[in-house]
Design a protein around this motif. Sequence first.
Motif, PDB file in Angstrom:
ATOM      1  N   TYR A 172     -24.784  -6.186  26.167  1.00 19.71           N
ATOM      2  CA  TYR A 172     -25.850  -7.006  25.557  1.00 19.71           C
ATOM      3  C   TYR A 172     -26.740  -6.369  24.497  1.00 19.71           C
ATOM      4  O   TYR A 172     -27.258  -7.149  23.676  1.00 19.71           O
ATOM      5  CB  TYR A 172     -26.721  -7.690  26.618  1.00 19.71           C
ATOM      6  N   LYS A 200     -31.204  -6.520  26.197  1.00 19.70           N
ATOM      7  CA  LYS A 200     -31.419  -7.652  25.298  1.00 19.70           C
ATOM      8  C   LYS A 200     -31.103  -8.975  25.989  1.00 19.70           C
ATOM      9  O   LYS A 200     -31.500 -10.041  25.500  1.00 19.70           O
ATOM     10  CB  LYS A 200     -30.554  -7.506  24.046  1.00 19.70           C
ATOM     11  N   ASP A 207     -34.761 -10.949  26.436  1.00 18.02           N
ATOM     12  CA  ASP A 207     -34.993  -9.511  26.585  1.00 18.02           C
ATOM     13  C   ASP A 207     -35.703  -9.212  27.907  1.00 18.02           C
ATOM     14  O   ASP A 207     -36.557  -9.978  28.363  1.00 18.02           O
ATOM     15  CB  ASP A 207     -35.857  -8.983  25.442  1.00 18.02           C
TER      16      ASP A 207
END
Length: 692
Positions: A172, A200, A207
Amino acid sequence: MSHKKYFFIAIPLAFSSIASSQITSELEPVTIYGSRFKEEINKALPQTTIITDREIQKSGLSNVSEVLQKIGGLTVKQNLDGSSNGAIDMRGFGDAASNNVVVLLDGVRLSENEQTAARTSFIPLEAISHIEITRGGNSVLYGDGATGGTINIVTKKDLDKLTVVSAGIGSYPSYQSSLFHSRKIGDTNLTLFGRQLDSKGYRTNSDNSEQSGGFSATKHLSGSDSIGIRIIGTQERNKLPGALPIGWLNSNPKNSQVAGYQSDSNIKTSHINLNGVKKINEDAEFRVDLNQFTKSNFWGYSYDGSSVFSGYNPNHANNNPNKNPIASGITNSLARTQTFSPRFKINNLGVRNNTTVLGYDWLQYKQTLDGIVSNSSGTYISPLFYGNSGSKSYQSDAWYTRSDWIANQYHRLIFGYREQAYRQQSDINYISISPNSNDGSGSFSNRGRVKATELQYIFSPSDQLKYHLRVSQNFRIANLDDNSQAYVVLPYNNLNPQTSHDYEFGVNYRTGIFRSQSRVYVSELKNEIGFNGSSNLNYPSSSRRGFESNNQVILNPKWTLIANINFIDAEFDAGTYSGKKVPGVSEYSGSLGVTHQINTKERVSFFSRFSSEAFASNDLANSQTKKPGYGVTDLRYSYSEKSWEIISSINNIFDKKYTDTAVYKNSYYSFYQTTVYPNPGRNFSILGRYIF
């Protein structure tokens, strides 16, 4: 539950009884704390599952929630605040799951007095000695909210010099690291620990950042007496992408709800614990915990709500020009919880081989908060549904006693009683900026008394086999969040305490190659505290009927099979929704896995998690599209070399598009009425660990 299902339930129970009994059992040396005192492993209740530190380390998992789900076999759903603190559902409570299980750290309550999941993400896995999962009502020892069960995370203690560091990367992208260090200086044991995670996230604008650190010190005054302190600080920064229409689950699972969706939270906590142990004589021991937990919480959000809800769309609902298409808000809160828990353990009280625990629990919770939230006709500061400005307080005190009598090698009897008094107060001021509303204030108070009881008989015809029969009464008190969102918020309309009568029969079987825990249970609830889509309320009568089984077979030193199965029939028994299923509860769920020890250095594990469909949250009438069921497969490989260990994982190998959370909102446009929070697709991680 149908007779056919009960017949199916009986099969694993019978299998538990007839498995091979010619090989002696093996168990790592573990001391347990289920009675709120240190005990030998043979005093563990038969409904308690132990996850050892070695199992945790070999798993390659990154946080406690994953351990409970993938090793413990529990239903753990993603947390809708964006953090990695999973919502644990023991025995089918759906939306209210987190308020019906008590999570503890070394016996100190982590579960909060709010509508939120217990925060466990700050605990480095390297710091954990073991985890004790006790299924079923446990309110006698742990009070409010232990209706579904308890989870006690026990940290490593009394170690000499040991240092464990870990670091990992994943999809990610994500990055994690942790540290655990212990050292003995004279008669004092010191530990230092920390954890970090940054990701993220799978979806747009999801996030997640978590940091924690702390230390503990225990000074041994003698061979049995000690005093200690533990201090922990944490910070979490999370973003949320919003819920998606269920039709997008397969086509656009990574999207945010609408373009530009913003939702940010910043949560800071501190934990301070003082503890002491005093052995009075050979048959009496005293323990005490004094704890303070502080949490500050900021949350802000902003998005164009006009495509989701007509209340934000000037082109609908009489074309009101005052309607603002932007949904936005900011809330701040500061909460402080203090607890004081002295308790005594007395052996051989009145009869030999009897252990009696007598204790007192005091809790005080105070919160201040303020907020500003927009709606379709203006901006408000309000005590009800648009934010608030004011203060809330809650206090309880309880005394309890529990007796555990081992009559002989065959018979064991446990009985206990708790009585708890509580009082709460809320004082709110609200200001309306809208020209059509007035300023005002509101307050409510509530007080009452509840009790819990338990009676359990354990029959052990052999060292390998145990039967148990348990009857208990448990409770959950409506917290301040529950009452502030009750159907009509008036001083005389507080929600009633939730009570349950619980019945359980189980069989445990253990040999050197096979171990099984199987239980059939019934839970009959009155005044269950729930949410109907707009307000909290008490349901007149509801029930849970189920079967759960945790099994492991060691075929040989290289191959191990694992199976965890849960069946739950959760429904309303009276009132408007009589005969309907409880939303958010899957009828069956579990996991199946195999572990292969390739050689002394290499190990591979293959696990599949599954869950059946369920009605979306708030769909009390059971009339809307169901959350689909799913099956997800994970693969893990580990390699160890002296003090090094490398663990790599592929999660959701087949890239299933699935969700464990769906929400129904009647007031939204039809396309958005049933929404989902997609779980991650296929993802990778690699973790390295080094032991000094």
